[in-house]
Design an enzyme around this catalytic site. Structure first.
Site, short mmCIF file in Angstrom:
data_model
loop_
_atom_site.label_atom_id
_atom_site.label_comp_id
_atom_site.label_asym_id
_atom_site.label_seq_id
_atom_site.Cartn_x
_atom_site.Cartn_y
_atom_site.Cartn_z
N LYS A 1 1.32 4.31 -2.67
CA LYS A 1 1.07 5.72 -2.35
C LYS A 1 2.30 6.58 -2.66
O LYS A 1 2.18 7.77 -2.96
CB LYS A 1 0.65 5.84 -0.88
N TYR B 1 0.84 -1.21 0.00
CA TYR B 1 0.00 0.00 0.00
C TYR B 1 0.87 1.26 0.00
O TYR B 1 0.66 2.18 -0.80
CB TYR B 1 -0.92 -0.01 1.23
N1 LIG Z 1 -8.53 7.52 6.05
C1 LIG Z 1 -7.25 7.60 6.36
O1 LIG Z 1 -6.85 7.57 7.54
C2 LIG Z 1 -6.23 7.79 5.25
C3 LIG Z 1 -4.88 7.97 5.59
C4 LIG Z 1 -3.95 8.14 4.57
C5 LIG Z 1 -4.36 8.16 3.24
N2 LIG Z 1 -5.68 7.97 2.95
C6 LIG Z 1 -6.08 7.97 1.53
O2 LIG Z 1 -7.27 8.70 1.38
C7 LIG Z 1 -8.06 8.14 0.35
C8 LIG Z 1 -9.47 7.91 0.84
O3 LIG Z 1 -9.46 7.06 1.93
P1 LIG Z 1 -10.80 6.68 2.72
O4 LIG Z 1 -10.40 6.39 4.12
O5 LIG Z 1 -11.85 7.72 2.49
O6 LIG Z 1 -11.27 5.27 2.11
P2 LIG Z 1 -11.22 4.53 0.70
O7 LIG Z 1 -11.70 3.17 0.96
O8 LIG Z 1 -9.89 4.67 0.04
O9 LIG Z 1 -12.24 5.34 -0.19
C9 LIG Z 1 -13.60 5.15 -0.01
C10 LIG Z 1 -14.34 5.45 -1.30
O10 LIG Z 1 -13.69 4.88 -2.44
C11 LIG Z 1 -14.54 3.90 -3.06
N3 LIG Z 1 -13.70 2.83 -3.56
C12 LIG Z 1 -12.84 2.06 -2.85
N4 LIG Z 1 -12.27 1.14 -3.65
C13 LIG Z 1 -12.76 1.35 -4.90
C14 LIG Z 1 -12.58 0.71 -6.16
N5 LIG Z 1 -11.78 -0.35 -6.29
N6 LIG Z 1 -13.26 1.18 -7.24
C15 LIG Z 1 -14.09 2.23 -7.11
N7 LIG Z 1 -14.31 2.87 -5.95
C16 LIG Z 1 -13.66 2.43 -4.86
C17 LIG Z 1 -15.51 3.49 -1.93
O11 LIG Z 1 -16.77 3.03 -2.38
P3 LIG Z 1 -17.00 1.47 -2.73
O12 LIG Z 1 -16.53 0.70 -1.55
O13 LIG Z 1 -18.48 1.36 -2.96
O14 LIG Z 1 -16.24 1.19 -3.97
C18 LIG Z 1 -15.70 4.82 -1.22
O15 LIG Z 1 -16.59 5.63 -1.94
C19 LIG Z 1 -7.33 6.88 -0.10
O16 LIG Z 1 -6.59 7.18 -1.26
C20 LIG Z 1 -6.40 6.56 1.04
O17 LIG Z 1 -5.24 5.88 0.61
C21 LIG Z 1 -6.62 7.79 3.91
#
Ligand SMILES: NC(=O)c1ccc[n+]([C@@H]2O[C@H](COP(=O)([O-])OP(=O)(O)OC[C@H]3O[C@@H](n4cnc5c(N)ncnc54)[C@H](OP(=O)(O)O)[C@@H]3O)[C@@H](O)[C@H]2O)c1
Length: 250
Positions: free
Chosen positions: A148, A144
């Site tokens: 990133k 992962y």
């Molecule tokens: N939250 C944190 O603490 C954190 C920390 C560092 C970086 N980030 C980054 O921030 C971004 C968002 O993170 P997040 O925590 O909001 O959760 P996420 O799971 O990365 O994003 C959630 C959204 O993306 C969709 N999604 C996930 N996989 C998908 C796929 N294969 N195809 C199409 N849609 C997809 C999900 O809907 P579906 O499940 O319906 O597809 C949901 O709408 C990511 O890039 C992550 O790496 C987050």
């Protein structure tokens, strides 16, 4: 917004709708996607299309072309990601390859396809969501974090390439943020800083056009500075590993 139905992606969509932009929301599950779209239509009066697709799809390019046919995409946010925590050798190889498909192949496809159209128009914006963890290797999150790091470097390079043609690109290195995905990972405790989605996304829009990459949150920026500039790399990697074990166990 790719990965738009919940968490950070849904907040990106909300803040774009609040600025009056019409939206195309992408995620896999149709029901949460349609619910998010309906809320935006009702609250902000913007047009919202949805595309239920998997960003890992082998047909991603043709699916994106079909969804964006006849519309001007002024801004792309590539947000959705696969993030699997656990020992590298105990994970399925297929899951790690899927991580590369969604987190690396996907943003290249969208940035290439939609970036060309933006370049032709002489304006546009692309935000690629990376992670604060992307600046060094992290045990138990190796694939992962490597994906990133790819996003970070891809976004920075594109910033340098496309800015002369009026297209702003930002690699956005997000730290721990309270999203459904973060909650579902069930950390045994919170790290020093966990941000809410609203301020994280506001800081992305504030940073777009001002430099190749940005980190939201003062504590995250300080932590990143210390890890990158003050600690020897081997110590930074070991520290990240022990932090992860203290959050998630072995
Ligand atoms: N939250 C944190 O603490 C954190 C920390 C560092 C970086 N980030 C980054 O921030 C971004 C968002 O993170 P997040 O925590 O909001 O959760 P996420 O799971 O990365 O994003 C959630 C959204 O993306 C969709 N999604 C996930 N996989 C998908 C796929 N294969 N195809 C199409 N849609 C997809 C999900 O809907 P579906 O499940 O319906 O597809 C949901 O709408 C990511 O890039 C992550 O790496 C987050």
């Amino acid at each position: 917004v790719a990965g738009a139905s919940e968490g950070l992606g849904a907040e990106f969509a909300r803040q774009l709708a609040a600025r009056g932009l019409n939206l195309l929301l992408i995620a896999r599950r149709p029901a949460p996607l349609e619910k998010a779209a309906e809320e935006l239509r009702a609250t902000h009066g913007v047009e919202v299309r949805t595309g239920a697709l998997d960003l890992a799809s082998a047909e991603l390019l043709s699916e994106i072309r079909a969804l964006t046919d006849g519309i001007e995409v002024g801004m792309v946010v590539y947000n959705g990601a696969v993030s699997i925590i656990g020992p590298f050798l105990e994970q399925e190889l297929s899951d790690m390859l899927r991580t590369i498909d969604v987190n690396c192949r996907g943003p290249v496809i969208l940035a290439h396809e939609l970036g060309r159209r933006m370049q032709d128009r002489g304006r546009g914006g692309i935000i690629i969501v990376s992670s604060l963890s992307a600046y060094q290797g992290v045990p138990l999150l190796s694939t992962y974090v490597a994906s990133k790091a790819f996003d970070l470097v891809l976004g920075e390079g594109l910033w340098g390439e496309l800015r002369a043609s009026g297209v702003d690109v930002l690699a956005f290195a997000v730290g721990a943020t309270r999203t459904p995905r973060y909650q579902a990972s069930q950390p045994q405790k919170d790290p020093v800083s966990v941000m809410e989605v609203g301020p994280v996304v506001s800081q992305a829009f504030a940073a777009l056009g001002r430099g190749p990459s940005a980190i939201p949150g003062r504590i995250n920026r300080i932590a990143s500075f210390v890890m990158r500039r003050l600690f020897p790399r081997r110590y930074a990697v070991q520290l990240m590993g022990s932090q992860l074990r203290s959050l998630y166990g072995q």
